[in-house]
Design an enzyme around this catalytic site. Structure first.
Site, PDB file in Angstrom:
ATOM      1  N   HIS A 405       9.024 102.908   1.129  1.00  0.00           N
ATOM      2  CA  HIS A 405       7.670 103.083   1.655  1.00  0.00           C
ATOM      3  C   HIS A 405       7.153 101.820   2.336  1.00  0.00           C
ATOM      4  CE1 HIS A 405       4.154 105.411   2.209  1.00  0.00           C
ATOM      5  NE2 HIS A 405       4.296 106.160   1.133  1.00  0.00           N
ATOM      6  N   ASP A 409       6.126 105.503   6.322  1.00  0.00           N
ATOM      7  CA  ASP A 409       5.248 106.311   5.483  1.00  0.00           C
ATOM      8  C   ASP A 409       5.833 107.698   5.258  1.00  0.00           C
ATOM      9  OD1 ASP A 409       3.385 104.218   5.299  1.00  0.00           O
ATOM     10  OD2 ASP A 409       2.488 104.799   7.220  1.00  0.00           O
TER      11      ASP A 409
END
Length: 432
Positions: A405, A409
């Site tokens: 992450h 995203d």
């Protein structure tokens, strides 16, 4: 003349190897080609075969001790035969448990004095074999409190095993408040075997030293979780048409190209095509920078008896399904035979791991850092699915994408996973 057993070189970059396990003891008969030990390096673990018939005269390198390739780790010959001018029974050097084989050669005394008959204050000065030390540390034993039965009072593997199997009774309560306070603030000695082994366990617990490839895997998996922000997305791909195409092509590919096409080959091609369209997934987080790659070096996880390796197909984006199939099978075979060099296990930009053969559906694969993504493949399941107004039997493939992450995203990661799904559901795109 005794035959030397040497530490093999497992790959060009190997600098040190260790004996994970000796299958034979000194004096045991061996046959040429018989497995006498397990040998491991940081990347590979494999079996070591006896180079000659005879008996194992001497074990020169104990389990768990690292030595450079080419080092003599043992000798095979006829009973009573001399090794290096010394009878095998009195030869110098450690045995499998780390103690001198003949008992005639004392350990060197520490600089500045002689060896004391009492246990030294520091663990590093205590006479103990490497394997015994590792077993004691794993069991939480204070080696200063162990009694050695080896030559010169050396603590052997058997001494540690005895201590584990016969833990001392729990210590009495502190005689004063000061002692209780010292105990509570951590001033007490190292944990004893009684605290290391759960109560109620009366049988001996096997202690397995973590060495070789298992040690590398443990360190890498722990570092991966500590050094990245991992999240896993899942979905199912309808591979009914893909399985039909695979069956149609399999016979022709086998007959004309001597290649057996598998579902993994098509999945690999789908991943490569999707990575070319979604380059942010084909990246790595290194030194606070995101490195986005134009090429695709595809890692394929291969399960071995001793652990897991990830051989790399370089420039996988240049290969057809047939070429990928050849590469995957060749690398997997080399991995199982212990023939992969370290270069073949480095530099991947994305990894695929498949647990479908074990009946697993979804799982959470751990990133092969510094890569930004890894795809987990589960087992195909037959399920009823509505296609318009009709209910049909379809083959669904579980896919689990773990991504970093820090690099991207959820939305772009989901787009990549959806691209893999779309490619698998339109399989003719994978062969054109």
């Amino acid at each position: 003349m005794a035959v030397e057993v040497v530490m093999p070189k497992l790959g060009m970059a190997m600098k040190e190897g260790s004996v994970s396990l000796w299958h034979k003891k000194e004096g045991d008969p061996v046959t040429k080609g018989e497995i006498i030990a397990n040998i491991g390096s940081e990347k590979i673990e494999t079996d070591l075969e006896a180079p000659a018939d005879g008996v194992l005269l001497k074990i020169a390198v104990p389990e768990g001790e690292g030595v450079p390739p080419g080092t003599v780790i043992g000798y095979i010959g006829q009973p009573g035969e001399q090794v290096g001018g010394v009878a095998a029974g009195a030869a110098e050097g450690p045995t499998a448990d780390g103690s001198p084989s003949g008992g005639a050669v004392p350990d060197a005394a520490p600089a500045g004095g002689t060896v004391s008959s009492e246990a030294p204050a520091h663990g590093r000065d205590i006479k103990i074999s490497p394997v015994a030390r590792k077993m004691a540390e794993a069991a939480g034993l204070d080696i200063a409190k162990l009694t050695g039965t080896g030559p010169q009072g050396r603590i052997t593997k058997e001494d540690v095993e005895h201590a584990i199997a016969n833990p001392p009774s729990a210590p009495a309560a502190p005689a004063s408040a000061e002692e209780a306070a010292a105990s509570s603030d951590g001033a007490s000695a190292a944990p004893s075997a009684a605290t290391a082994v759960p109560s109620g366990f009366t049988e001996h617990t096997e202690q397995i030293p973590v060495t070789g490839i298992r040690k590398v895997i443990a360190a890498r998996m722990h570092d991966s979780l500590q050094q990245s922000a991992q999240l896993t997305l899942t979905l199912r791909a309808d591979v009914t048409d893909l399985l039909a195409l695979q069956r149609q092509m399999s016979e022709t590919a086998q007959r004309q190209h001597e290649v057996k096409l598998t579902v993994t080959d098509f999945i690999s091609r789908a991943v490569v095509l999707s990575l070319k369209r979604h380059k942010q997934m084909n990246s790595a987080y290194i030194d606070d920078r995101i490195h986005v790659f134009d090429h695709v070096h595809l890692g394929i996880a291969v399960a071995l008896d001793k652990g897991l390796v990830v051989p790399v197909i370089r420039h996988a984006d240049r290969y057809s399904v047939l070429d990928l199939s050849r590469q995957i099978k060749a690398l997997a075979q080399q991995a199982r035979n212990g023939q992969l060099g370290s270069d073949a296990l480095q530099g991947s930009t994305f990894t695929i791991t498949n647990l479908g053969a074990y009946g697993i559906d979804y799982f959470t694969p751990i990133l092969n850092t510094p890569e930004a993504g890894i795809l987990g493949v589960g087992s195909v399941a037959e399920m009823p699915v509505y296609k318009g107004d009709s209910l049909q039997r379809r083959s669904l493939l579980p896919l689990s994408l773990t991504f970093d992450h820090r690099v991207l995203d959820g939305a772009p990661a989901a787009e990549f996973l959806r691209a893999v799904k779309d490619a698998l559901e339109d399989p003719y795109r994978l062969v054109l």
